[in-house]
Design a protein around this motif. Structure first.
Motif, PDB file in Angstrom:
ATOM      1  N   GLY A 139       0.780  -1.230   0.000  1.00 34.67           N
ATOM      2  CA  GLY A 139       0.000   0.000   0.000  1.00 34.67           C
ATOM      3  C   GLY A 139       0.810   1.279   0.000  1.00 34.67           C
ATOM      4  O   GLY A 139       0.240   2.374  -0.132  1.00 34.67           O
ATOM      5  N   ASP A 140       2.141   1.180   0.128  1.00 39.04           N
ATOM      6  CA  ASP A 140       2.961   2.400   0.137  1.00 39.04           C
ATOM      7  C   ASP A 140       3.122   3.004  -1.253  1.00 39.04           C
ATOM      8  O   ASP A 140       3.438   4.188  -1.381  1.00 39.04           O
ATOM      9  CB  ASP A 140       4.339   2.105   0.735  1.00 39.04           C
ATOM     10  CG  ASP A 140       4.285   1.937   2.244  1.00 39.04           C
ATOM     11  OD1 ASP A 140       3.300   2.404   2.843  1.00 39.04           O
ATOM     12  OD2 ASP A 140       5.215   1.350   2.820  1.00 39.04           O
ATOM     13  N   GLY A 141       2.947   2.209  -2.299  1.00 37.94           N
ATOM     14  CA  GLY A 141       2.943   2.746  -3.648  1.00 37.94           C
ATOM     15  C   GLY A 141       4.180   2.422  -4.457  1.00 37.94           C
ATOM     16  O   GLY A 141       5.138   1.802  -3.977  1.00 37.94           O
ATOM     17  N   VAL A 142       4.137   2.856  -5.718  1.00 38.59           N
ATOM     18  CA  VAL A 142       5.179   2.558  -6.701  1.00 38.59           C
ATOM     19  C   VAL A 142       5.575   3.835  -7.431  1.00 38.59           C
ATOM     20  O   VAL A 142       4.713   4.608  -7.854  1.00 38.59           O
ATOM     21  CB  VAL A 142       4.678   1.527  -7.737  1.00 38.59           C
ATOM     22  CG1 VAL A 142       5.703   1.320  -8.848  1.00 38.59           C
ATOM     23  CG2 VAL A 142       4.349   0.204  -7.057  1.00 38.59           C
ATOM     24  N   VAL A 143       6.866   4.040  -7.586  1.00 32.84           N
ATOM     25  CA  VAL A 143       7.389   5.106  -8.440  1.00 32.84           C
ATOM     26  C   VAL A 143       8.031   4.448  -9.662  1.00 32.84           C
ATOM     27  O   VAL A 143       8.926   3.616  -9.523  1.00 32.84           O
ATOM     28  CB  VAL A 143       8.411   5.985  -7.702  1.00 32.84           C
ATOM     29  CG1 VAL A 143       9.094   6.955  -8.674  1.00 32.84           C
ATOM     30  CG2 VAL A 143       7.726   6.767  -6.590  1.00 32.84           C
ATOM     31  N   ALA A 144       7.546   4.805 -10.845  1.00 31.84           N
ATOM     32  CA  ALA A 144       8.024   4.230 -12.099  1.00 31.84           C
ATOM     33  C   ALA A 144       8.830   5.287 -12.850  1.00 31.84           C
ATOM     34  O   ALA A 144       8.282   6.304 -13.268  1.00 31.84           O
ATOM     35  CB  ALA A 144       6.848   3.752 -12.939  1.00 31.84           C
ATOM     36  N   VAL A 145      10.120   5.044 -12.994  1.00 31.83           N
ATOM     37  CA  VAL A 145      11.043   6.014 -13.612  1.00 31.83           C
ATOM     38  C   VAL A 145      11.400   5.514 -15.011  1.00 31.83           C
ATOM     39  O   VAL A 145      12.015   4.450 -15.150  1.00 31.83           O
ATOM     40  CB  VAL A 145      12.320   6.170 -12.772  1.00 31.83           C
ATOM     41  CG1 VAL A 145      13.214   7.268 -13.354  1.00 31.83           C
ATOM     42  CG2 VAL A 145      11.975   6.469 -11.318  1.00 31.83           C
ATOM     43  N   HIS A 146      11.036   6.287 -16.032  1.00 29.40           N
ATOM     44  CA  HIS A 146      11.167   5.769 -17.396  1.00 29.40           C
ATOM     45  C   HIS A 146      11.951   6.688 -18.332  1.00 29.40           C
ATOM     46  O   HIS A 146      12.153   7.882 -18.058  1.00 29.40           O
ATOM     47  CB  HIS A 146       9.782   5.490 -17.970  1.00 29.40           C
ATOM     48  CG  HIS A 146       9.104   4.317 -17.342  1.00 29.40           C
ATOM     49  ND1 HIS A 146       9.598   3.035 -17.419  1.00 29.40           N
ATOM     50  CD2 HIS A 146       7.959   4.238 -16.600  1.00 29.40           C
ATOM     51  CE1 HIS A 146       8.790   2.201 -16.763  1.00 29.40           C
ATOM     52  NE2 HIS A 146       7.799   2.909 -16.259  1.00 29.40           N
ATOM     53  N   LEU A 147      12.369   6.071 -19.429  1.00 31.65           N
ATOM     54  CA  LEU A 147      13.052   6.728 -20.539  1.00 31.65           C
ATOM     55  C   LEU A 147      12.248   7.927 -21.027  1.00 31.65           C
ATOM     56  O   LEU A 147      11.026   7.924 -21.005  1.00 31.65           O
ATOM     57  CB  LEU A 147      13.209   5.703 -21.661  1.00 31.65           C
ATOM     58  CG  LEU A 147      13.635   6.131 -23.060  1.00 31.65           C
ATOM     59  CD1 LEU A 147      15.058   6.649 -23.047  1.00 31.65           C
ATOM     60  CD2 LEU A 147      13.493   4.940 -24.019  1.00 31.65           C
ATOM     61  N   SER A 148      12.970   8.952 -21.497  1.00 33.10           N
ATOM     62  CA  SER A 148      12.342  10.184 -21.980  1.00 33.10           C
ATOM     63  C   SER A 148      11.177   9.917 -22.920  1.00 33.10           C
ATOM     64  O   SER A 148      11.287   9.154 -23.894  1.00 33.10           O
ATOM     65  CB  SER A 148      13.380  11.036 -22.716  1.00 33.10           C
ATOM     66  OG  SER A 148      12.760  12.135 -23.355  1.00 33.10           O
ATOM     67  N   GLY A 149      10.067  10.566 -22.637  1.00 35.12           N
ATOM     68  CA  GLY A 149       8.897  10.455 -23.492  1.00 35.12           C
ATOM     69  C   GLY A 149       9.109  11.044 -24.874  1.00 35.12           C
ATOM     70  O   GLY A 149       8.341  10.759 -25.796  1.00 35.12           O
ATOM     71  N   ALA A 150      10.152  11.862 -25.044  1.00 33.42           N
ATOM     72  CA  ALA A 150      10.458  12.418 -26.359  1.00 33.42           C
ATOM     73  C   ALA A 150      11.227  11.422 -27.231  1.00 33.42           C
ATOM     74  O   ALA A 150      11.382  11.642 -28.428  1.00 33.42           O
ATOM     75  CB  ALA A 150      11.276  13.702 -26.208  1.00 33.42           C
ATOM     76  N   LEU A 151      11.707  10.332 -26.625  1.00 37.56           N
ATOM     77  CA  LEU A 151      12.486   9.336 -27.358  1.00 37.56           C
ATOM     78  C   LEU A 151      11.761   8.012 -27.517  1.00 37.56           C
ATOM     79  O   LEU A 151      12.158   7.192 -28.344  1.00 37.56           O
ATOM     80  CB  LEU A 151      13.816   9.079 -26.636  1.00 37.56           C
ATOM     81  CG  LEU A 151      14.777  10.258 -26.512  1.00 37.56           C
ATOM     82  CD1 LEU A 151      16.001   9.849 -25.692  1.00 37.56           C
ATOM     83  CD2 LEU A 151      15.205  10.744 -27.891  1.00 37.56           C
ATOM     84  N   SER A 152      10.742   7.784 -26.724  1.00 38.60           N
ATOM     85  CA  SER A 152      10.085   6.482 -26.715  1.00 38.60           C
ATOM     86  C   SER A 152       8.634   6.622 -26.281  1.00 38.60           C
ATOM     87  O   SER A 152       8.275   7.545 -25.532  1.00 38.60           O
ATOM     88  CB  SER A 152      10.823   5.536 -25.750  1.00 38.60           C
ATOM     89  OG  SER A 152      10.106   4.357 -25.504  1.00 38.60           O
ATOM     90  N   ALA A 153       7.810   5.671 -26.720  1.00 42.62           N
ATOM     91  CA  ALA A 153       6.410   5.629 -26.299  1.00 42.62           C
ATOM     92  C   ALA A 153       6.241   4.960 -24.940  1.00 42.62           C
ATOM     93  O   ALA A 153       5.113   4.824 -24.463  1.00 42.62           O
ATOM     94  CB  ALA A 153       5.584   4.881 -27.339  1.00 42.62           C
ATOM     95  N   THR A 154       7.350   4.573 -24.323  1.00 36.20           N
ATOM     96  CA  THR A 154       7.265   3.858 -23.049  1.00 36.20           C
ATOM     97  C   THR A 154       6.523   4.665 -21.986  1.00 36.20           C
ATOM     98  O   THR A 154       5.699   4.124 -21.240  1.00 36.20           O
ATOM     99  CB  THR A 154       8.672   3.481 -22.552  1.00 36.20           C
ATOM    100  OG1 THR A 154       9.269   2.569 -23.488  1.00 36.20           O
ATOM    101  CG2 THR A 154       8.620   2.815 -21.190  1.00 36.20           C
TER     102      THR A 154
END
Length: 279
Positions: free
Chosen positions: A77-92
């Protein structure tokens, strides 16, 4: 429990780093023969980079949603932080945001506006904050601050790979190829650009050192280099950086992930630095 951290394979974190910091990772994909194959699939073999029609795609929504659900359960229940590749380089990032909406308010997506260890350092900063008991919003803020304070540059031995992946215009490729240009690349606001046009690898490596020195000055700096079949040149660059920067510990050298490698090609180097205080 604690806030859980998720990233994607563009972070270029080593297996040991992922395990040591408890970071989960989603794989980006290589597109081969009309199929999307996770880039960490062992069946790809050693010749994957020379396969005709090679392309890439980001992590998909279904895979991310499953990973977030697993991490949420682990967080109690403490949660999740999702750190991803730049949105300007990928649709991830777009897939991540869709997956987060399915998962509920316990998942915070951070568009790092970075690539390679710019993403990796941000994920590590988040994981360290989480290990100290920081709450969800604070962990996310640590990731954003680390990503913003990191700087990433690259070197491509040839322009062909960047042209094939659509990362540079055809005219740049034609002129650069005719003049035997070996570009030094920069990342600004999450987007790739040619920062310097050099004729030799030696000059390109010197320019990478100059850029890092100008950016970080005398401050203690954590430095990582990722390479595509160019370990010798990565070590040479690391030695030059150690002479010009106040490097915290050792320069972290390792291979670039396959998806980024498909864009920058054989011989490429990606250099990322971050103030040691940001970690």
């Amino acid at each position: 429990m604690t806030v859980q951290v998720v990233t994607d394979s563009a972070s270029c974190l080593s297996p040991d780093q992922l395990v040591a910091h408890g970071v989960r990772q989603a794989a980006l994909h290589l597109l081969l023969d009309g199929r999307a194959i996770p880039e960490d699939d062992d069946s790809l073999g050693e010749d994957w980079l020379s396969r005709p029609g090679l392309s890439t795609s980001g992590a998909n929504e279904e895979e991310l949603a499953a990973l977030y659900a697993e991490a949420l359960a682990e967080s109690s229940g403490d949660g999740v932080v999702a750190v991803h590749l730049s949105g300007a380089l990928s649709a991830t990032v777009a897939s991540a945001q869709a997956a987060a909406r399915r998962s509920g308010p316990g998942v915070v997506v951070v568009d790092s506006r970075q690539t390679a260890m710019g993403v990796g350092f941000a994920a590590l900063a988040a994981a360290r904050a989480a290990s100290r008991g920081a709450a969800l919003d604070e962990v996310a803020e640590h990731a954003r601050a680390a990503a913003a304070s990191a700087a990433t540059w690259g070197y491509a031995d040839r322009l062909d790979w960047l042209r094939r992946s659509g990362r540079i215009p055809r005219t740049t490729w034609l002129v650069g190829t005719a003049l035997s240009i070996r570009p030094v690349l920069g990342l600004s606001d999450g987007k790739l650009h040619v920062a310097e046009r050099t004729r030799t690898r030696s000059r390109a490596l010197d320019k990478l050192v100059e850029l890092a020195r100008a950016h970080f000055g005398d401050g203690e700096t954590s430095v990582a280099i990722r390479h595509q079949q160019a370990e010798e040149h990565a070590e040479r660059l690391a030695e030059a950086l150690a002479d010009r920067l106040q490097v915290a510990g050792k320069v972290d050298i390792g291979p670039v992930n396959r998806v980024l490698g498909a864009h920058v090609g054989v011989g490429a180097l990606i250099l990322t630095g971050i103030p040691a205080t940001s970690l």
